[in-house]
Design a protein around this motif. Structure first.
Motif, PDB file in Angstrom:
ATOM      1  N   UNK A  16       3.728  -8.178  18.586  1.00  0.00           N
ATOM      2  CA  UNK A  16       4.371  -8.529  17.318  1.00  0.00           C
ATOM      3  C   UNK A  16       4.800  -7.271  16.554  1.00  0.00           C
ATOM      4  N   UNK A  76       7.889  -5.933  17.994  1.00  0.00           N
ATOM      5  CA  UNK A  76       9.052  -6.746  17.598  1.00  0.00           C
ATOM      6  C   UNK A  76       9.551  -6.359  16.209  1.00  0.00           C
ATOM      7  N   UNK A  77       8.596  -6.176  15.281  1.00  0.00           N
ATOM      8  CA  UNK A  77       8.981  -5.809  13.907  1.00  0.00           C
ATOM      9  C   UNK A  77       9.654  -4.433  13.913  1.00  0.00           C
ATOM     10  N   UNK A  78       9.056  -3.489  14.614  1.00  0.00           N
ATOM     11  CA  UNK A  78       9.612  -2.128  14.654  1.00  0.00           C
ATOM     12  C   UNK A  78      11.039  -2.118  15.182  1.00  0.00           C
ATOM     13  N   UNK A  79      11.279  -2.973  16.180  1.00  0.00           N
ATOM     14  CA  UNK A  79      12.597  -2.942  16.820  1.00  0.00           C
ATOM     15  C   UNK A  79      13.602  -3.889  16.184  1.00  0.00           C
ATOM     16  N   UNK A  80      13.220  -4.545  15.117  1.00  0.00           N
ATOM     17  CA  UNK A  80      14.124  -5.523  14.494  1.00  0.00           C
ATOM     18  C   UNK A  80      15.122  -4.843  13.570  1.00  0.00           C
ATOM     19  N   UNK A 102       6.167  -5.730   6.812  1.00  0.00           N
ATOM     20  CA  UNK A 102       7.228  -6.668   6.420  1.00  0.00           C
ATOM     21  C   UNK A 102       7.550  -7.543   7.628  1.00  0.00           C
ATOM     22  N   UNK A 103       8.195  -8.698   7.443  1.00  0.00           N
ATOM     23  CA  UNK A 103       8.504  -9.569   8.590  1.00  0.00           C
ATOM     24  C   UNK A 103       9.448  -8.887   9.583  1.00  0.00           C
ATOM     25  N   UNK A 104      10.327  -8.008   9.092  1.00  0.00           N
ATOM     26  CA  UNK A 104      11.261  -7.302   9.987  1.00  0.00           C
ATOM     27  C   UNK A 104      11.792  -6.071   9.261  1.00  0.00           C
ATOM     28  N   UNK A 105      12.422  -5.175  10.006  1.00  0.00           N
ATOM     29  CA  UNK A 105      13.013  -3.996   9.380  1.00  0.00           C
ATOM     30  C   UNK A 105      14.231  -4.392   8.545  1.00  0.00           C
ATOM     31  N   UNK A 106      14.976  -5.416   8.988  1.00  0.00           N
ATOM     32  CA  UNK A 106      16.106  -5.905   8.180  1.00  0.00           C
ATOM     33  C   UNK A 106      15.603  -6.359   6.807  1.00  0.00           C
TER      34      UNK A 106
END
Lengths: 203, 203
Positions: free
Chosen positions: A196, A199-203, B125-129
């Motif tokens: 997980x 996934x967050x790092x690469x989002x 955070x849920x995502x980098x975006x």
């Protein structure tokens, strides 16, 4: 989403500590927690349903499963085999279900050697006096059996440090809330969320 | 009673992950959790109260405290010292209070070397975006500062595995509930209850 794999919760503790009551209440309260169903070679009693109360299997099948690694742990009581089928547990974990195994210390240590990532919980009574009181008040055990249970408890206590958590059962509802906190916290453990995090790092 | 000592909760995470909001809400919700108050050499702003917002101390006193081990960690921003006074934290822990330190990764790793028994939590955070969106929508940072924050975040992420837990902040109330679960579960950890276990055994 965070850690999608279910947790293997292994719950032990002395007879009279109330682990059965706590686990039963937990499963009633939480739709994401399931009790593991044991396999046994003993005959079903009136009202017992195969696949619900136990998996009733033949001694031949049971010993074959032990031989091929199909039992996570097993024990013999009164000439009958009892054990935890590995496949059913693995399937539930993979499906994201949290699985509770309510087993005694020796079985728990066996399981731990295969599942070091499991969550090992030891249910504690508030005191030994209270444990004696609970065992006596059941009214089903002779004084000799009560003494035997207490001396087994003293032996079990020497293994507590191999468990991750102690669960004080001073009050069933409070104990269930603590057990729920342990489940929710364990799902947040960094080592269970490496995918997980990536996934967050690469989002 | 179980573990009577307070927990040291060290909370880090990238700017914009919402760690300040989560910690503030936690302290409002739980009477057993307290924010650690930092010491600083900068002058108080209008309305800031000594011992509430900060401990305002002289540079001479601050550097003397660093020299004598009185600061758990410290950093310099815009020519002013900021740090965590060790004594205040130790007193709260001994009094059974759970103490939250909201500090950046380097400070957290410094604290960890002194308090390996602390609970280290990284807010995600849920995502980098989503992180970029939150930083941009604040409207207080220039695009250059937003980019700088995001690149700091990428560096901070490389230290996540030194934290015990990740705290996904997709929703503040859910994140606070998870943080409460972590606190309640950590109080049940076997290694925090060795004295209590001995008391039960000998009762």
């Amino acid at each position: 989403m965070q850690n999608k794999r279910g947790l293997l919760l292994v719950v032990s503790g002395p007879s009279g500590a109330g682990k059965g009551t706590v686990c039963k209440r937990l499963v009633e309260k939480r739709s994401d927690v399931f009790l593991s169903i044991s396999a046994t070679t003993r005959a079903p009693r009136a009202g017992e349903v195969d696949g619900k109360h136990y998996y009733f299997i033949s001694e031949e099948e049971f010993t074959e499963r032990i031989r091929t690694g199909g039992m996570l742990e097993h024990a013999v009581f009164c000439g009958n085999y009892y054990g935890t089928p590995k496949r059913a547990v693995d399937d539930m974990l993979a499906a994201g279900k949290n699985v509770v195994l309510e087993i005694e210390v020796q079985g728990a240590m066996k399981v731990r050697s295969h599942y070091p990532e499991g969550v090992y919980i030891f249910v504690l009574p508030p005191s030994m006096q209270e444990l004696r009181k609970r065992l006596t008040e059941r009214g089903t055990e002779t004084p000799e059996v009560v003494e035997e249970r207490l001396s087994t408890a003293a032996w079990e206590f020497t293994h507590i440090q191999k468990y991750n958590y102690i669960l004080l059962n001073d009050d069933v509802e409070k104990a269930v809330c603590r057990l729920e906190a342990i489940i929710d916290a364990e799902h947040c453990r960094t080592e269970r969320n490496l995918k997980f995090i990536e996934e967050v790092c690469q989002s």
